[in-house]
Design a protein around this motif. Structure first.
Motif, PDB file in Angstrom:
ATOM      1  N   TYR A  25      25.895  11.202 -37.394  1.00 21.24           N
ATOM      2  CA  TYR A  25      26.152  10.989 -35.964  1.00 21.24           C
ATOM      3  C   TYR A  25      27.224  11.928 -35.403  1.00 21.24           C
ATOM      4  CZ  TYR A  25      23.601   6.731 -37.109  1.00 21.24           C
ATOM      5  OH  TYR A  25      22.657   5.839 -37.557  1.00 21.24           O
ATOM      6  N   ALA A  26      27.540  12.995 -36.108  1.00 23.62           N
ATOM      7  CA  ALA A  26      28.516  13.962 -35.592  1.00 23.62           C
ATOM      8  C   ALA A  26      27.906  14.778 -34.457  1.00 23.62           C
ATOM      9  CB  ALA A  26      28.985  14.890 -36.707  1.00 23.62           C
ATOM     10  N   ASP A  27      28.775  15.248 -33.551  1.00 26.37           N
ATOM     11  CA  ASP A  27      28.337  16.097 -32.447  1.00 26.37           C
ATOM     12  C   ASP A  27      27.923  17.459 -32.977  1.00 26.37           C
ATOM     13  OD1 ASP A  27      27.945  17.325 -29.971  1.00 26.37           O
ATOM     14  OD2 ASP A  27      30.079  17.830 -29.770  1.00 26.37           O
ATOM     15  N   TYR A  28      26.734  17.906 -32.612  1.00 30.73           N
ATOM     16  CA  TYR A  28      26.284  19.238 -32.993  1.00 30.73           C
ATOM     17  C   TYR A  28      26.082  20.106 -31.747  1.00 30.73           C
ATOM     18  CZ  TYR A  28      21.750  17.181 -31.750  1.00 30.73           C
ATOM     19  OH  TYR A  28      20.728  16.546 -31.092  1.00 30.73           O
ATOM     20  N   THR A  29      26.526  19.591 -30.578  1.00 32.34           N
ATOM     21  CA  THR A  29      26.322  20.308 -29.316  1.00 32.34           C
ATOM     22  C   THR A  29      27.527  21.156 -28.918  1.00 32.34           C
ATOM     23  OG1 THR A  29      27.202  18.529 -27.923  1.00 32.34           O
ATOM     24  CG2 THR A  29      24.864  18.403 -28.542  1.00 32.34           C
ATOM     25  N   ASN A  30      28.599  21.061 -29.728  1.00 32.45           N
ATOM     26  CA  ASN A  30      29.820  21.835 -29.473  1.00 32.45           C
ATOM     27  C   ASN A  30      30.460  21.488 -28.122  1.00 32.45           C
ATOM     28  OD1 ASN A  30      29.658  23.369 -31.929  1.00 32.45           O
ATOM     29  ND2 ASN A  30      28.034  24.569 -30.983  1.00 32.45           N
ATOM     30  N   PHE A  31      30.430  20.212 -27.771  1.00 36.93           N
ATOM     31  CA  PHE A  31      31.121  19.794 -26.553  1.00 36.93           C
ATOM     32  C   PHE A  31      32.623  20.015 -26.705  1.00 36.93           C
ATOM     33  CE2 PHE A  31      33.598  16.818 -24.090  1.00 36.93           C
ATOM     34  CZ  PHE A  31      33.045  16.922 -22.828  1.00 36.93           C
ATOM     35  N   LYS A  32      33.231  20.606 -25.686  1.00 38.76           N
ATOM     36  CA  LYS A  32      34.670  20.840 -25.688  1.00 38.76           C
ATOM     37  C   LYS A  32      35.247  20.310 -24.380  1.00 38.76           C
ATOM     38  CE  LYS A  32      34.694  24.886 -28.727  1.00 38.76           C
ATOM     39  NZ  LYS A  32      33.272  24.722 -29.100  1.00 38.76           N
ATOM     40  N   PRO A  33      36.230  19.405 -24.447  1.00 38.36           N
ATOM     41  CA  PRO A  33      36.822  18.881 -23.212  1.00 38.36           C
ATOM     42  C   PRO A  33      37.550  19.970 -22.444  1.00 38.36           C
ATOM     43  CG  PRO A  33      38.079  18.171 -25.122  1.00 38.36           C
ATOM     44  CD  PRO A  33      36.857  18.847 -25.655  1.00 38.36           C
ATOM     45  N   ALA A  34      37.570  19.828 -21.136  1.00 27.16           N
ATOM     46  CA  ALA A  34      38.272  20.808 -20.298  1.00 27.16           C
ATOM     47  C   ALA A  34      39.774  20.715 -20.479  1.00 27.16           C
ATOM     48  CB  ALA A  34      37.904  20.594 -18.832  1.00 27.16           C
ATOM     49  N   ASN A  35      40.265  19.511 -20.803  1.00 24.90           N
ATOM     50  CA  ASN A  35      41.699  19.277 -20.979  1.00 24.90           C
ATOM     51  C   ASN A  35      42.002  18.922 -22.432  1.00 24.90           C
ATOM     52  OD1 ASN A  35      42.577  19.314 -18.073  1.00 24.90           O
ATOM     53  ND2 ASN A  35      41.122  17.610 -17.943  1.00 24.90           N
ATOM     54  N   THR A  36      43.224  19.186 -22.841  1.00 20.47           N
ATOM     55  CA  THR A  36      43.683  18.705 -24.130  1.00 20.47           C
ATOM     56  C   THR A  36      44.322  17.330 -23.937  1.00 20.47           C
ATOM     57  OG1 THR A  36      45.951  19.553 -24.019  1.00 20.47           O
ATOM     58  CG2 THR A  36      44.224  21.083 -24.754  1.00 20.47           C
ATOM     59  N   ALA A  37      44.605  16.673 -25.023  1.00 19.60           N
ATOM     60  CA  ALA A  37      45.273  15.377 -24.941  1.00 19.60           C
ATOM     61  C   ALA A  37      46.704  15.507 -24.429  1.00 19.60           C
ATOM     62  CB  ALA A  37      45.270  14.705 -26.312  1.00 19.60           C
ATOM     63  N   TYR A  38      47.225  16.728 -24.410  1.00 26.23           N
ATOM     64  CA  TYR A  38      48.648  16.912 -24.104  1.00 26.23           C
ATOM     65  C   TYR A  38      48.886  17.624 -22.775  1.00 26.23           C
ATOM     66  CZ  TYR A  38      48.417  15.903 -29.032  1.00 26.23           C
ATOM     67  OH  TYR A  38      48.127  15.307 -30.237  1.00 26.23           O
ATOM     68  N   LYS A  39      47.814  18.120 -22.150  1.00 22.72           N
ATOM     69  CA  LYS A  39      47.986  18.808 -20.878  1.00 22.72           C
ATOM     70  C   LYS A  39      46.747  18.631 -20.007  1.00 22.72           C
ATOM     71  CE  LYS A  39      49.419  23.209 -18.798  1.00 22.72           C
ATOM     72  NZ  LYS A  39      50.556  22.582 -18.097  1.00 22.72           N
TER      73      LYS A  39
END
Length: 499
Positions: free
Chosen positions: A200-214
């Motif tokens: 069930y791991a992501d294989y679509t390479n989704f990347k959030p626009a923001n980091t957890a810290y900024k």
């Protein structure tokens, strides 16, 4: 490594690769989440002709396995996949005993219509054993015990489709084979992952626009930092974004379903953005015990969606066959809704309230819920504001929970003989809160849902009360849930008609 017995069974009669990809240790199944739940007595070998093995034996055991994978049972895409495949196996295993129905993944010759529940219970038990062993291979001994408790042989792998055992084994295997490579990445093999597979791991390479810290993009989703245990923290990942690419049951493409742009969550629409944040803070400051307990109930999909369906089926006197059809329909509709909702979550990639509150007010003091046992405080730095419910691990818009409840309610209205009537009451005893144990509610409450309409409305509102959604997310999710539910019902009718 899997114990020898489980390993051998894993390779016998089912899609063997399902089991090789999982490295969990075999262990006994415990289920503290169900300790205080009033469950019906288990069926045994002497009452198969009259009992309901699906409700009395399989649902509690499967719920325990789901709680093990998702302790709060709120990773909805995974929960819905498990429940849909299990109920799909019931539908396919009992279709030969229906006058006209045909399985989703199997087409077994028609059997004589049964005079009692024995053959249905045996067929669905073996189908469940097959599917549960595929979904939770480290618990095969538990699934063996399900059959042993019924006086059935877990080592009988016959696929003779003139017998209920063979029908169950065959139907369960076909469901597993039909869904194992459906895009959800159950085996961890998508994206040409040959080794070290992660189910069930992501294989679509989704990347959030923001980091957890900024928060560079205030309109976009930001992963939260969560505490696993004191001193150990993790950054959220978008849970199963690939479900947007998963094959639905009841329609061709999730692109058929869209939601309006969440304009109030756009930072360029600054006055509306701020007003939306202020609404969140006002709700947080005025939380009632009833709102808190309803928010917790609907955060637990098994206790809200799952048990409401069981209650309704018993209250309205459904036969075992009708219950199987109803439970498959509701789960399949919610699963297909999840596919469409996750596609929209990816498309909008919208900011959660916790990020927006902190972005607008930074360290300024705000009035809001102050945390466990603190009640409402007026000196809370906005940078420390937290929603009452744990923030979910995916973008905010549209509301997934609102959509699932809407799909569930709509299919119930379409299927059940009493339509919108529900009459479901859940007791909330003093101090029984999972978030504020011993504190909330201050007195015993009864959470009552007279109709499916009130059920879905409270479910959607509970996400706003819990602080994890802005208000526009709720009707956006409900609209898609209703649309998909009607498609799912038509699909169900086609299978019952033998098409």
């Amino acid at each position: 490594m899997l114990k020898n017995k489980i390993y051998k069974k894993a390779l016998k009669g089912i899609v063997g690769v399902l089991f090789i990809s999982v490295s969990w240790q075999a262990q006994a199944l415990t289920c503290p989440q169900l300790e205080d739940v009033q469950l019906p007595p288990k069926c045994n070998s002497t009452d198969l002709e009259s009992c309901n093995v699906a409700v009395q034996n399989i649902i509690p055991a499967a719920a325990c396995a789901i709680f093990e994978v998702s302790p709060a049972a709120n990773d909805a895409t995974l929960v819905l996949r498990f429940t849909t495949l299990i109920t799909n196996s019931w539908f396919d295993a009992t279709a030969p005993y229906h006058p006209t129905a045909k399985g989703v993944y199997s087409d077994i010759a028609r059997m004589a219509e049964p005079t009692d529940n024995s053959e249905l219970n045996i067929a669905l038990s073996y189908a469940s054993h097959k599917v549960l062993s595929g979904l939770f291979p480290h618990l095969v001994s538990e699934w063996d015990n399900l059959l042993l408790e019924l006086g059935l042989d877990p080592d009988n792998f016959s696929e003779d489709t003139t017998t209920p055992i063979g029908i169950g084994n065959y139907a369960g295997r076909k469901v597993l084979e039909g869904r194992v490579n459906d895009g959800m990445n159950q085996l961890g093999n998508e994206g040409n992952q040959l080794y070290h597979r992660l189910p069930y791991a992501d294989y679509t390479n989704f990347k959030p626009a923001n980091t957890a810290y900024k928060l560079r993009f205030p309109s976009k989703w930001q992963p939260a930092v969560l505490m696993e245990r004191p001193g150990v923290y993790r950054v959220q990942q978008f849970v199963t974004p690939q479900i947007a690419l998963t094959t639905p049951y009841s329609y061709e493409s999730p692109d058929e379903f869209t939601s309006p742009v969440p304009l109030k969550s756009k930072i360029w629409n600054y006055p509306s953005y701020v007003a939306q944040v202020n609404d969140v803070l006002t709700t947080s400051a005025n939380l009632t015990d009833e709102q808190k307990m309803k928010a917790e109930l609907f955060d637990m999909k098994i206790f809200s969606l799952g048990f409401a369906a069981v209650f309704a089926s018993e209250a309205q006197g459904l036969s075992l066959m009708d219950f199987i059809h109803y439970d498959f329909l509701t789960n399949m509709a919610a699963f297909d809704t999840a596919i469409a909702i996750w596609k929209e979550k990816r498309r909008h990639n919208s900011v959660r309230p916790f990020s927006a509150v902190r972005y607008i007010y930074k360290d300024e003091p705000v009035t809001a819920w102050g945390g466990v046992g603190k009640g409402t405080v007026n000196d809370l730095p906005a940078s420390q504001w937290t929603s009452y419910l744990p923030v979910a691990d995916h973008p905010e818009y549209p509301s997934a929970s609102a959509s699932f409840c809407a799909a569930h309610a709509e299919t119930s209205r379409l299927f059940l003989p009493q339509g919108d009537t529900l009459g479901y009451t859940v007791p909330a005893f003093a101090g029984s809160s999972q978030i504020e144990p011993g504190i909330t509610p201050q007195t015993d409450l009864s959470l009552h849902f007279p109709t499916w309409t009130s059920f879905e409305e409270d479910c959607g509102n509970s996400r706003v009360w819990g602080g994890v959604h802005f208000e526009p997310s709720v009707p956006a999710g409900q609209a898609i849930g209703h649309q998909v539910a009607n498609r799912a019902y038509q699909f169900y009718l086609s299978k019952v008609a033998g098409e």
